[in-house]
Enzyme design. Structure first.
Site, PDB file in Angstrom:
ATOM      1  N   ASP A   9       0.744  -0.673   0.245  1.00 24.40           N
ATOM      2  CA  ASP A   9      -0.009  -0.042  -0.588  1.00 24.40           C
ATOM      3  C   ASP A   9       0.407   1.299  -0.212  1.00 24.40           C
ATOM      4  OD1 ASP A   9      -2.550   1.129   0.675  1.00 24.40           O
ATOM      5  OD2 ASP A   9      -1.182   1.297   2.259  1.00 24.40           O
ATOM      6  N   LEU A  10       0.633   2.480  -0.401  1.00 23.63           N
ATOM      7  CA  LEU A  10       1.412   3.393   0.075  1.00 23.63           C
ATOM      8  C   LEU A  10       0.701   4.165   1.025  1.00 23.63           C
ATOM      9  CD1 LEU A  10       3.566   5.442  -2.105  1.00 23.63           C
ATOM     10  CD2 LEU A  10       1.075   6.592  -3.272  1.00 23.63           C
ATOM     11  N   ASP A  11       0.208   5.085   1.076  1.00 27.61           N
ATOM     12  CA  ASP A  11      -0.306   5.499   1.853  1.00 27.61           C
ATOM     13  C   ASP A  11      -0.475   4.896   2.930  1.00 27.61           C
ATOM     14  OD1 ASP A  11      -0.811   7.924   4.255  1.00 27.61           O
ATOM     15  OD2 ASP A  11      -3.076   7.456   3.554  1.00 27.61           O
ATOM     16  N   THR A  17       1.136  10.399   4.439  1.00 28.98           N
ATOM     17  CA  THR A  17       0.468  11.517   3.178  1.00 28.98           C
ATOM     18  C   THR A  17      -0.483  11.349   3.532  1.00 28.98           C
ATOM     19  OG1 THR A  17       0.585   9.862   1.468  1.00 28.98           O
ATOM     20  CG2 THR A  17       1.667  11.225   0.430  1.00 28.98           C
ATOM     21  N   LYS A  45      -8.701   7.062   5.997  1.00 26.64           N
ATOM     22  CA  LYS A  45      -7.270   6.850   5.854  1.00 26.64           C
ATOM     23  C   LYS A  45      -7.343   5.265   5.149  1.00 26.64           C
ATOM     24  CE  LYS A  45      -3.675   7.840   8.999  1.00 26.64           C
ATOM     25  NZ  LYS A  45      -3.100   8.008  10.359  1.00 26.64           N
ATOM     26  N   GLY A  46      -6.818   4.994   3.162  1.00 30.54           N
ATOM     27  CA  GLY A  46      -7.589   3.890   3.050  1.00 30.54           C
ATOM     28  C   GLY A  46      -8.474   3.721   2.237  1.00 30.54           C
ATOM     29  N   SER A 114      -2.685   0.864  -4.728  1.00 27.15           N
ATOM     30  CA  SER A 114      -3.290   1.817  -3.754  1.00 27.15           C
ATOM     31  C   SER A 114      -4.755   2.397  -4.277  1.00 27.15           C
ATOM     32  CB  SER A 114      -2.329   3.326  -3.439  1.00 27.15           C
ATOM     33  OG  SER A 114      -2.644   4.371  -3.592  1.00 27.15           O
ATOM     34  N   ALA A 115      -5.386   2.977  -3.001  1.00 24.13           N
ATOM     35  CA  ALA A 115      -6.009   4.057  -3.686  1.00 24.13           C
ATOM     36  C   ALA A 115      -6.212   4.737  -4.171  1.00 24.13           C
ATOM     37  CB  ALA A 115      -7.383   3.974  -2.444  1.00 24.13           C
ATOM     38  N   SER A 116      -5.007   5.676  -4.623  1.00 27.05           N
ATOM     39  CA  SER A 116      -4.827   7.322  -4.703  1.00 27.05           C
ATOM     40  C   SER A 116      -4.396   6.918  -6.376  1.00 27.05           C
ATOM     41  CB  SER A 116      -3.128   7.410  -3.994  1.00 27.05           C
ATOM     42  OG  SER A 116      -3.254   8.458  -4.298  1.00 27.05           O
ATOM     43  N   ASN A 118      -3.088   9.901  -6.989  1.00 25.66           N
ATOM     44  CA  ASN A 118      -1.764  10.739  -7.166  1.00 25.66           C
ATOM     45  C   ASN A 118      -0.620   9.308  -6.851  1.00 25.66           C
ATOM     46  OD1 ASN A 118      -2.656  13.135  -7.640  1.00 25.66           O
ATOM     47  ND2 ASN A 118      -3.373  12.885  -5.362  1.00 25.66           N
ATOM     48  N   LYS A 145     -10.900  -0.468  -1.938  1.00 24.24           N
ATOM     49  CA  LYS A 145     -10.673  -1.917  -0.501  1.00 24.24           C
ATOM     50  C   LYS A 145     -11.854  -0.793   0.406  1.00 24.24           C
ATOM     51  CE  LYS A 145      -5.378  -0.351  -0.543  1.00 24.24           C
ATOM     52  NZ  LYS A 145      -4.400   0.442  -0.136  1.00 24.24           N
ATOM     53  N   GLU A 169      -0.018  -3.573   4.305  1.00 24.29           N
ATOM     54  CA  GLU A 169      -1.235  -2.274   4.809  1.00 24.29           C
ATOM     55  C   GLU A 169      -1.307  -1.718   5.925  1.00 24.29           C
ATOM     56  OE1 GLU A 169      -3.785  -1.048   3.831  1.00 24.29           O
ATOM     57  OE2 GLU A 169      -3.810  -1.615   1.425  1.00 24.29           O
ATOM     58  N   ASP A 170      -1.982  -0.967   6.081  1.00 25.69           N
ATOM     59  CA  ASP A 170      -2.329   0.078   7.260  1.00 25.69           C
ATOM     60  C   ASP A 170      -3.723   0.112   7.651  1.00 25.69           C
ATOM     61  OD1 ASP A 170      -2.624   2.125   5.700  1.00 25.69           O
ATOM     62  OD2 ASP A 170      -2.150   3.699   6.965  1.00 25.69           O
TER      63      ASP A 170
HETATM   64  P1  B16 Z   1      -6.096  10.495  -4.221  1.00 29.97           P
HETATM   65  P2  B16 Z   1      -3.485   4.318   0.360  1.00 29.97           P
HETATM   66  C1  B16 Z   1      -5.450   6.401   0.287  1.00 29.97           C
HETATM   67  O1  B16 Z   1      -3.939   6.128  -0.412  1.00 29.97           O
HETATM   68  C2  B16 Z   1      -4.902   7.584   1.413  1.00 29.97           C
HETATM   69  O2  B16 Z   1      -4.947   6.830   2.568  1.00 29.97           O
HETATM   70  C3  B16 Z   1      -6.731   7.867   1.688  1.00 29.97           C
HETATM   71  O3  B16 Z   1      -6.514   8.985   2.400  1.00 29.97           O
HETATM   72  C4  B16 Z   1      -7.330   8.481   0.167  1.00 29.97           C
HETATM   73  O4  B16 Z   1      -8.527   9.360   0.180  1.00 29.97           O
HETATM   74  C5  B16 Z   1      -7.348   7.622  -0.933  1.00 29.97           C
HETATM   75  O5  B16 Z   1      -5.354   7.200  -1.083  1.00 29.97           O
HETATM   76  C6  B16 Z   1      -7.129   8.469  -2.700  1.00 29.97           C
HETATM   77  O6  B16 Z   1      -6.084   9.272  -2.639  1.00 29.97           O
HETATM   78  O7  B16 Z   1      -7.020  11.559  -3.652  1.00 29.97           O
HETATM   79  O8  B16 Z   1      -4.962  10.863  -4.447  1.00 29.97           O
HETATM   80  O9  B16 Z   1      -6.845   9.419  -5.327  1.00 29.97           O
HETATM   81  O10 B16 Z   1      -3.470   3.583   1.654  1.00 29.97           O
HETATM   82  O11 B16 Z   1      -4.438   3.230  -0.314  1.00 29.97           O
HETATM   83  O12 B16 Z   1      -2.222   4.097  -0.362  1.00 29.97           O
HETATM   84 MG    MG Z   2      -2.583   3.197   3.968  1.00 33.18          MG
END
Ligand code: B16
Ligand code: MG
Length: 222
Positions: A9-11, A17, A45-46, A114-116, A118, A145, A169-170
């Site tokens: 996972d990233l964040d 982040t 988070k996540g 990752s869900a992000s 970015n 997720k 994963e966190d």
């Molecule tokens: P974005 P992960 C998640 O990252 C964050 O934990 C979560 O807080 C955030 O809303 C989500 O990414 C989406 O991020 O707005 O950059 O698309 O933990 O899945 O790496």
């Molecule tokens: Mg995370």
């Protein structure tokens, strides 16, 4: 278990982040007259960007149209991107870099889950893109997720069966996603919050391949 793939996972696992997400959501909340605390931020988070906005609106007791929500989420993201564009390799969490290098050196594939949306931008900023054999992020998956899609896709892109994969994963939803993908789930963070994981570590400062293999060995004898 024959370890072939480690998915990160990233964040909260590779970088923190969450602090930048908090600053950007807080700015939006203030503009909208919503009180938003660090404790509230834990719930994000996540969780995907739109789901995070829904939680913020729920906290503030506000209802907005889908079109308005797109504008609000875009606004938050513009601020968030300003923060992440200031990031550099010094923000990689302790022990992550040597662990990634060790895995690659031993022929274990490495993927991001990752869900992000970015995620690629962040990996580029912290000079980590080259460590990943596959990058699965919020742009590639349609189900967030705890749906297992993000991790299942990472394994299938690399032609690796789930039983040969480990996920770090966190977030609770991420641990659940890993379990539903039928992978070994290693929680990174609080053992109570992440109790569903096969094993929980505080971080990677004292965790390398030898420690991972002994965790996997333990699982084999259960
Ligand atoms: P974005 P992960 C998640 O990252 C964050 O934990 C979560 O807080 C955030 O809303 C989500 O990414 C989406 O991020 O707005 O950059 O698309 O933990 O899945 O790496
Ligand atoms: Mg995370």
């Amino acid at each position: 278990m024959d370890l072939q793939l480690a998915i990160f996972d990233l964040d909260g696992v590779i970088v923190d982040t969450a602090k930048y997400h908090f600053l950007a959501w807080k700015r939006l909340a203030e503009e909208m007259g919503i009180e938003f605390t660090k404790q509230d931020n834990e719930r994000l988070k996540g969780v995907s960007r739109m789901r995070s906005l829904d939680i913020l609106l729920e906290i503030g007791g506000q209802v907005h149209t889908e079109a308005d929500k797109e504008v609000l989420a875009d606004k938050k993201n513009t601020w968030y991107v300003e923060y992440i564009d200031q990031m550099d390799a010094s923000e990689i969490l302790p022990g992550v870099l040597p662990f990634l290098a060790e895995l690659r050196g031993k022929g274990v594939k490495v993927a991001l889950g990752s869900a992000s949306k970015n995620a690629r931008r962040i990996l580029d900023r912290i000079n980590l893109t080259g460590y990943f054999d596959a990058i699965v992020d919020g742009n590639l998956v349609s189900k967030a997720k705890p749906d297992p899609e993000v991790f299942a896709l990472g394994a299938s892109l690399l032609n690796i069966r789930p039983e040969h994969a480990v996920v770090f994963e966190d977030a609770q939803a991420g641990v659940e996603a890993a379990l539903r993908a039928e992978m070994i789930a290693i929680g990174v963070g609080d053992p109570q919050t992440l109790a569903a994981a096969h094993h929980v570590i505080p971080g990677f400062a004292r965790f390398g391949l030898a420690e991972l293999e002994s965790v996997l060995e333990e699982k084999r004898t259960i």
